[in-house]
Design a protein around this motif. Sequence first.
Motif, PDB file in Angstrom:
ATOM      1  N   MET A  55     -10.815   4.751   0.957  1.00 50.20           N
ATOM      2  CA  MET A  55     -10.503   4.776   0.572  1.00 50.20           C
ATOM      3  C   MET A  55     -10.499   3.447  -0.373  1.00 50.20           C
ATOM      4  O   MET A  55      -9.603   3.887  -1.912  1.00 50.20           O
ATOM      5  N   VAL A  56     -11.175   2.924  -0.652  1.00 47.07           N
ATOM      6  CA  VAL A  56     -11.925   2.034  -0.882  1.00 47.07           C
ATOM      7  C   VAL A  56     -12.751   2.892  -2.439  1.00 47.07           C
ATOM      8  O   VAL A  56     -12.499   2.894  -3.911  1.00 47.07           O
ATOM      9  N   ASN A  57     -13.485   4.237  -2.091  1.00 51.41           N
ATOM     10  CA  ASN A  57     -14.335   4.531  -3.803  1.00 51.41           C
ATOM     11  C   ASN A  57     -13.267   5.032  -4.129  1.00 51.41           C
ATOM     12  O   ASN A  57     -13.191   5.389  -5.926  1.00 51.41           O
ATOM     13  N   ALA A  58     -12.464   6.065  -3.539  1.00 53.65           N
ATOM     14  CA  ALA A  58     -10.743   6.564  -4.827  1.00 53.65           C
ATOM     15  C   ALA A  58     -10.633   5.633  -5.545  1.00 53.65           C
ATOM     16  O   ALA A  58      -9.904   6.366  -6.477  1.00 53.65           O
ATOM     17  N   ALA A  59     -10.153   4.579  -4.706  1.00 51.37           N
ATOM     18  CA  ALA A  59      -8.988   3.820  -5.594  1.00 51.37           C
ATOM     19  C   ALA A  59      -9.947   3.309  -6.701  1.00 51.37           C
ATOM     20  O   ALA A  59      -9.204   2.634  -8.238  1.00 51.37           O
ATOM     21  N   VAL A  60     -11.164   2.756  -6.177  1.00 50.09           N
ATOM     22  CA  VAL A  60     -11.583   1.573  -6.746  1.00 50.09           C
ATOM     23  C   VAL A  60     -12.215   2.418  -8.795  1.00 50.09           C
ATOM     24  O   VAL A  60     -11.853   2.346  -9.959  1.00 50.09           O
ATOM     25  N   SER A  77      -0.513   9.614   6.243  1.00 50.26           N
ATOM     26  CA  SER A  77      -1.289   8.811   7.401  1.00 50.26           C
ATOM     27  C   SER A  77      -1.292   8.825   8.384  1.00 50.26           C
ATOM     28  O   SER A  77       0.187   8.015   8.806  1.00 50.26           O
ATOM     29  N   GLY A  78      -1.855   9.193   9.466  1.00 44.85           N
ATOM     30  CA  GLY A  78      -1.726   8.810  10.649  1.00 44.85           C
ATOM     31  C   GLY A  78      -1.901   7.181  11.384  1.00 44.85           C
ATOM     32  O   GLY A  78      -1.377   6.058  12.109  1.00 44.85           O
ATOM     33  N   GLY A  79      -2.301   6.790  10.341  1.00 41.66           N
ATOM     34  CA  GLY A  79      -2.081   4.943  10.199  1.00 41.66           C
ATOM     35  C   GLY A  79      -3.761   4.176   9.885  1.00 41.66           C
ATOM     36  O   GLY A  79      -3.730   3.439   9.164  1.00 41.66           O
ATOM     37  N   ASN A  80      -4.715   5.008  10.278  1.00 44.39           N
ATOM     38  CA  ASN A  80      -5.935   4.165  10.308  1.00 44.39           C
ATOM     39  C   ASN A  80      -6.559   4.331   8.365  1.00 44.39           C
ATOM     40  O   ASN A  80      -6.896   3.066   7.829  1.00 44.39           O
ATOM     41  N   ALA A  81      -5.760   5.568   7.739  1.00 46.86           N
ATOM     42  CA  ALA A  81      -6.600   5.553   6.080  1.00 46.86           C
ATOM     43  C   ALA A  81      -5.382   4.471   5.584  1.00 46.86           C
ATOM     44  O   ALA A  81      -4.690   4.004   4.560  1.00 46.86           O
ATOM     45  N   GLY A  82      -3.955   4.705   6.073  1.00 41.79           N
ATOM     46  CA  GLY A  82      -2.936   4.243   5.369  1.00 41.79           C
ATOM     47  C   GLY A  82      -3.081   2.307   5.430  1.00 41.79           C
ATOM     48  O   GLY A  82      -2.892   2.078   4.282  1.00 41.79           O
ATOM     49  N   ILE A  83      -3.835   1.935   6.229  1.00 39.98           N
ATOM     50  CA  ILE A  83      -4.604   0.836   6.156  1.00 39.98           C
ATOM     51  C   ILE A  83      -5.340   0.323   5.477  1.00 39.98           C
ATOM     52  O   ILE A  83      -5.062  -0.389   4.524  1.00 39.98           O
ATOM     53  N   ALA A  84      -6.331   1.361   5.530  1.00 44.89           N
ATOM     54  CA  ALA A  84      -7.476   1.250   4.450  1.00 44.89           C
ATOM     55  C   ALA A  84      -7.276   1.066   3.200  1.00 44.89           C
ATOM     56  O   ALA A  84      -7.722   0.191   2.524  1.00 44.89           O
ATOM     57  N   LEU A  85      -6.196   2.304   2.694  1.00 44.69           N
ATOM     58  CA  LEU A  85      -4.897   2.356   1.615  1.00 44.69           C
ATOM     59  C   LEU A  85      -4.930   1.053   0.911  1.00 44.69           C
ATOM     60  O   LEU A  85      -4.863   0.599  -0.426  1.00 44.69           O
ATOM     61  N   ALA A  86      -4.028   0.284   2.157  1.00 47.94           N
ATOM     62  CA  ALA A  86      -3.666  -0.788   1.639  1.00 47.94           C
ATOM     63  C   ALA A  86      -4.605  -1.918   1.483  1.00 47.94           C
ATOM     64  O   ALA A  86      -4.229  -2.525   0.447  1.00 47.94           O
ATOM     65  N   LEU A  87      -5.315  -1.858   2.008  1.00 55.59           N
ATOM     66  CA  LEU A  87      -6.250  -2.873   1.412  1.00 55.59           C
ATOM     67  C   LEU A  87      -7.113  -2.868   0.374  1.00 55.59           C
ATOM     68  O   LEU A  87      -6.942  -3.740  -1.226  1.00 55.59           O
ATOM     69  N   ALA A  88      -7.506  -1.953  -0.268  1.00 58.37           N
ATOM     70  CA  ALA A  88      -8.274  -1.246  -1.766  1.00 58.37           C
ATOM     71  C   ALA A  88      -7.007  -2.149  -2.333  1.00 58.37           C
ATOM     72  O   ALA A  88      -7.236  -2.086  -3.433  1.00 58.37           O
ATOM     73  N   GLY A  89      -5.371  -1.261  -2.204  1.00 53.60           N
ATOM     74  CA  GLY A  89      -4.997  -1.572  -3.042  1.00 53.60           C
ATOM     75  C   GLY A  89      -4.124  -3.087  -3.896  1.00 53.60           C
ATOM     76  O   GLY A  89      -3.895  -3.675  -4.371  1.00 53.60           O
ATOM     77  N   ALA A  90      -4.267  -4.239  -2.066  1.00 55.68           N
ATOM     78  CA  ALA A  90      -3.672  -5.112  -2.354  1.00 55.68           C
ATOM     79  C   ALA A  90      -5.044  -5.670  -3.604  1.00 55.68           C
ATOM     80  O   ALA A  90      -4.783  -6.972  -4.037  1.00 55.68           O
ATOM     81  N   ALA A  91      -6.435  -5.269  -2.869  1.00 59.03           N
ATOM     82  CA  ALA A  91      -7.818  -6.157  -3.941  1.00 59.03           C
ATOM     83  C   ALA A  91      -7.524  -5.363  -5.170  1.00 59.03           C
ATOM     84  O   ALA A  91      -7.892  -7.001  -6.061  1.00 59.03           O
ATOM     85  N   LEU A  92      -6.735  -4.513  -5.576  1.00 60.00           N
ATOM     86  CA  LEU A  92      -6.570  -3.927  -7.377  1.00 60.00           C
ATOM     87  C   LEU A  92      -5.296  -5.111  -7.847  1.00 60.00           C
ATOM     88  O   LEU A  92      -4.900  -4.448  -8.568  1.00 60.00           O
ATOM     89  N   LEU A 115      -0.102  -5.585   5.598  1.00 62.57           N
ATOM     90  CA  LEU A 115      -1.014  -6.263   3.743  1.00 62.57           C
ATOM     91  C   LEU A 115      -0.506  -5.866   2.315  1.00 62.57           C
ATOM     92  O   LEU A 115      -0.626  -5.691   1.516  1.00 62.57           O
ATOM     93  N   GLY A 116       0.945  -5.359   2.278  1.00 60.14           N
ATOM     94  CA  GLY A 116       1.999  -5.078   1.422  1.00 60.14           C
ATOM     95  C   GLY A 116       2.244  -4.833   1.056  1.00 60.14           C
ATOM     96  O   GLY A 116       2.871  -4.219   0.060  1.00 60.14           O
ATOM     97  N   ALA A 117       1.697  -3.330   2.107  1.00 58.87           N
ATOM     98  CA  ALA A 117       1.831  -1.501   1.396  1.00 58.87           C
ATOM     99  C   ALA A 117       3.642  -1.407   2.037  1.00 58.87           C
ATOM    100  O   ALA A 117       3.875  -2.185   2.705  1.00 58.87           O
ATOM    101  N   THR A 118       4.469  -0.286   1.550  1.00 56.81           N
ATOM    102  CA  THR A 118       5.949   0.115   1.960  1.00 56.81           C
ATOM    103  C   THR A 118       4.973   1.085   2.428  1.00 56.81           C
ATOM    104  O   THR A 118       4.199   2.161   2.146  1.00 56.81           O
TER     105      THR A 118
END
Length: 311
Positions: A55-60, A77-92, A115-118
């Motif tokens: 997720m971080v690789n794709a977003a960055v 996502s079933g949950g885990n990818a969504g958590i990881a992408l939410a973290l990546a989005g928050a960082a960016l 983490l601030g995602a919808t």
Amino acid sequence: MVQIDDVRRAAERLRGRVRRTPTMRALVPTPDGEVEVVLKLEQTQLSGTFKDRGMVNAAVRAHEEGWLPAAGLVISSGGNAGIALALAGAALGVPVTVTTAQDAPAAKVQRIRSLGATVLNHFPDHPTSNAEADTLAARTGALRLHAFDHPDVVAGAGTLLLEAVEQEPELTSVLVSVGGGGLMAGTALSAQETGVRAVAVEPVGAPTLHAALAAGEPVDVAVDTIAKDSLGANRLGAGPWEICRGAELQSVLVTDEAIITAQHYLWDTYRLLVEPSAACPVAATMTGAYRVGAGELPLFVLCGANVTSPF
């Protein structure tokens, strides 16, 4: 198709952005006696899973190359990818929307929201959630990412084994849990580069790669397993299949009972609390579904820890 150079570039991109997770030696009981293995503790990633890497690789990459839209990112996502992408989005500093089925674990949904995602989680099943993510991206202009069937996600996942081989140069094999195939595909690429033999482990109730190898192409499978929130894809991804089909992978199956036993073993013996999906490699070895050969030093990827209590 993703190449090993993409994995190397991902490793550079992720440096300092995701955790270099530790390895540890462990003994695992088997029908032939105890064997020594190396555990890769991906549950210590900030999201609790290996999904941070993809997720971080794709977003960055999208951000660095100027094609990350102001509308942000959307994923099913079933949950885990969504958590990881939410973290990546928050960082960016970009918005993230996650669609998921209504039976997604409440703890994972809450973590995404915290983490601030919808989160849109009123969909009856994963295929419907996936289709809604497509519609949402088309309507809003958000960048549509996929939990496992995306080249940058696969490349990010492939960094795990390259890192592990640096930490444990004596590794000879790697056992990976498989759902949609993103981690397996990335690992297969890195395995070919490093000379490590890759083995897929799947629940009997969600054999996406096993079925694809038997049919010669990805096919739908019925999903009925305790690990369905992490390994709940009903078909191997098309991109991962193009890599896996030529990788001469061995695929072994484990029952839910064996997965639960392995979870308890990891907790009781090493105080490692992992999701059912993460316990699959240990389950395969404990049951003899996979037999560790003489002189073999296998890596077991413990890929997730988003559970709320020790069973």
